[in-house]
Write a protein that holds these residues in place. Structure first.
Motif, PDB file in Angstrom:
ATOM      1  N   TYR A  64       1.121  -1.177  -0.322  1.00  0.00           N
ATOM      2  CA  TYR A  64      -0.006  -0.093  -0.154  1.00  0.00           C
ATOM      3  C   TYR A  64       0.130   1.134   0.451  1.00  0.00           C
ATOM      4  O   TYR A  64       0.493   2.208  -0.509  1.00  0.00           O
ATOM      5  CB  TYR A  64      -0.870  -0.121   1.088  1.00  0.00           C
ATOM      6  CG  TYR A  64      -2.188  -1.156   0.691  1.00  0.00           C
ATOM      7  CD1 TYR A  64      -3.374  -0.736   0.176  1.00  0.00           C
ATOM      8  CD2 TYR A  64      -1.906  -2.514   1.932  1.00  0.00           C
ATOM      9  CE1 TYR A  64      -4.222  -1.270  -0.147  1.00  0.00           C
ATOM     10  CE2 TYR A  64      -3.426  -3.398   1.505  1.00  0.00           C
ATOM     11  CZ  TYR A  64      -4.186  -3.416   0.675  1.00  0.00           C
ATOM     12  OH  TYR A  64      -4.712  -3.435  -0.261  1.00  0.00           O
ATOM     13  N   ARG A  65       2.124   1.156   0.895  1.00  0.00           N
ATOM     14  CA  ARG A  65       3.131   2.176   0.872  1.00  0.00           C
ATOM     15  C   ARG A  65       3.449   2.719  -0.676  1.00  0.00           C
ATOM     16  O   ARG A  65       3.476   3.681  -0.816  1.00  0.00           O
ATOM     17  CB  ARG A  65       3.887   1.839   2.000  1.00  0.00           C
ATOM     18  CG  ARG A  65       4.620   3.476   1.806  1.00  0.00           C
ATOM     19  CD  ARG A  65       5.654   3.006   2.737  1.00  0.00           C
ATOM     20  NE  ARG A  65       6.326   1.700   2.591  1.00  0.00           N
ATOM     21  CZ  ARG A  65       6.577   0.612   4.025  1.00  0.00           C
ATOM     22  NH1 ARG A  65       5.292   0.822   4.588  1.00  0.00           N
ATOM     23  NH2 ARG A  65       7.463  -0.017   3.605  1.00  0.00           N
ATOM     24  N   THR A  66       3.845   1.109  -1.912  1.00  0.00           N
ATOM     25  CA  THR A  66       4.563   1.169  -2.788  1.00  0.00           C
ATOM     26  C   THR A  66       3.514   1.835  -3.883  1.00  0.00           C
ATOM     27  O   THR A  66       4.168   2.669  -4.998  1.00  0.00           O
ATOM     28  CB  THR A  66       4.825  -0.094  -3.296  1.00  0.00           C
ATOM     29  OG1 THR A  66       6.138   0.068  -2.277  1.00  0.00           O
ATOM     30  CG2 THR A  66       6.084   0.732  -4.933  1.00  0.00           C
ATOM     31  N   ASN A  67       2.100   1.789  -3.272  1.00  0.00           N
ATOM     32  CA  ASN A  67       1.229   2.053  -4.712  1.00  0.00           C
ATOM     33  C   ASN A  67       0.609   3.161  -4.821  1.00  0.00           C
ATOM     34  O   ASN A  67      -0.014   3.598  -5.246  1.00  0.00           O
ATOM     35  CB  ASN A  67       0.326   0.958  -5.329  1.00  0.00           C
ATOM     36  CG  ASN A  67       0.839   0.038  -5.846  1.00  0.00           C
ATOM     37  OD1 ASN A  67       1.594   0.073  -6.622  1.00  0.00           O
ATOM     38  ND2 ASN A  67       0.756  -1.271  -4.929  1.00  0.00           N
ATOM     39  N   GLY A  68       0.586   4.077  -3.252  1.00  0.00           N
ATOM     40  CA  GLY A  68       0.648   5.529  -3.349  1.00  0.00           C
ATOM     41  C   GLY A  68      -0.365   5.403  -2.322  1.00  0.00           C
ATOM     42  O   GLY A  68      -1.206   6.266  -2.698  1.00  0.00           O
ATOM     43  N   TYR A  69      -0.952   4.398  -2.113  1.00  0.00           N
ATOM     44  CA  TYR A  69      -2.499   4.778  -1.164  1.00  0.00           C
ATOM     45  C   TYR A  69      -2.798   5.516   0.161  1.00  0.00           C
ATOM     46  O   TYR A  69      -3.427   6.243   0.307  1.00  0.00           O
ATOM     47  CB  TYR A  69      -3.259   3.311  -0.505  1.00  0.00           C
ATOM     48  CG  TYR A  69      -3.340   2.109  -2.185  1.00  0.00           C
ATOM     49  CD1 TYR A  69      -4.833   2.404  -2.443  1.00  0.00           C
ATOM     50  CD2 TYR A  69      -2.351   1.140  -2.611  1.00  0.00           C
ATOM     51  CE1 TYR A  69      -4.529   1.376  -3.447  1.00  0.00           C
ATOM     52  CE2 TYR A  69      -2.195   0.273  -3.326  1.00  0.00           C
ATOM     53  CZ  TYR A  69      -4.100   0.869  -3.961  1.00  0.00           C
ATOM     54  OH  TYR A  69      -3.710  -0.480  -5.301  1.00  0.00           O
ATOM     55  N   GLU A  70      -1.301   5.922   0.395  1.00  0.00           N
ATOM     56  CA  GLU A  70      -1.602   6.927   1.492  1.00  0.00           C
ATOM     57  C   GLU A  70      -1.772   8.238   1.131  1.00  0.00           C
ATOM     58  O   GLU A  70      -2.075   8.733   1.686  1.00  0.00           O
ATOM     59  CB  GLU A  70       0.198   6.608   2.410  1.00  0.00           C
ATOM     60  CG  GLU A  70       0.255   5.257   3.046  1.00  0.00           C
ATOM     61  CD  GLU A  70       2.204   4.593   3.836  1.00  0.00           C
ATOM     62  OE1 GLU A  70       2.567   6.497   3.210  1.00  0.00           O
ATOM     63  OE2 GLU A  70       1.852   4.114   4.761  1.00  0.00           O
ATOM     64  N   ALA A  71      -0.947   8.570  -0.535  1.00  0.00           N
ATOM     65  CA  ALA A  71      -1.047   9.533  -0.539  1.00  0.00           C
ATOM     66  C   ALA A  71      -3.375  10.714  -0.744  1.00  0.00           C
ATOM     67  O   ALA A  71      -3.745  11.203  -0.352  1.00  0.00           O
ATOM     68  CB  ALA A  71      -0.577  10.320  -1.814  1.00  0.00           C
ATOM     69  N   LEU A  72      -3.932   8.833  -1.206  1.00  0.00           N
ATOM     70  CA  LEU A  72      -5.600   9.304  -1.214  1.00  0.00           C
ATOM     71  C   LEU A  72      -5.535   9.220  -0.067  1.00  0.00           C
ATOM     72  O   LEU A  72      -6.504  10.017   0.165  1.00  0.00           O
ATOM     73  CB  LEU A  72      -5.352   7.450  -2.193  1.00  0.00           C
ATOM     74  CG  LEU A  72      -5.189   7.597  -4.298  1.00  0.00           C
ATOM     75  CD1 LEU A  72      -5.553   6.039  -3.978  1.00  0.00           C
ATOM     76  CD2 LEU A  72      -5.647   8.647  -4.761  1.00  0.00           C
ATOM     77  N   LYS A  74      -4.742  10.468   2.542  1.00  0.00           N
ATOM     78  CA  LYS A  74      -5.059  11.767   3.168  1.00  0.00           C
ATOM     79  C   LYS A  74      -4.789  12.636   2.648  1.00  0.00           C
ATOM     80  O   LYS A  74      -5.911  13.901   3.847  1.00  0.00           O
ATOM     81  CB  LYS A  74      -3.657  12.681   3.088  1.00  0.00           C
ATOM     82  CG  LYS A  74      -1.948  10.742   3.646  1.00  0.00           C
ATOM     83  CD  LYS A  74      -0.495  11.447   4.116  1.00  0.00           C
ATOM     84  CE  LYS A  74       0.123  10.719   4.830  1.00  0.00           C
ATOM     85  NZ  LYS A  74       1.687  11.063   5.052  1.00  0.00           N
TER      86      LYS A  74
END
Length: 75
Positions: A64-72, A74
């Motif tokens: 999840y961190r690699t695929n940018g889900y954290e940015a989504l 936030k």
């Protein structure tokens, strides 16, 4: 007059006889009760029925961190 009819098995009579033999064989198989077998259920056991997804596992967190889900989450 001579008869032009062949003494043998032509295509039409061959297919008719082959269809009859196949029909009799299919009926014999369908009627035969000795060929029936009871179905048995598969018991998967404890290992195959347990939950396999672990959301706190390091590989899941890295995915999840690699695929940018954290940015989504936030934004």
């Amino acid at each position: 007059m001579t008869s032009d009819k062949r003494q043998g098995l032509d295509r039409r009579s061959f297919l008719r006889s082959a269809g009859g033999v196949a029909g009799v064989a299919a009926a014999a198989v369908a009627i035969s009760p000795s060929m029936t077998v009871e179905a048995e259920a598969y018991d998967p056991g404890e290992d195959e029925t347990r939950s396999k997804y672990q959301p706190d596992a390091p590989d899941v967190q890295a995915f999840y961190r690699t695929n940018g889900y954290e940015a989504l989450l936030k934004g």
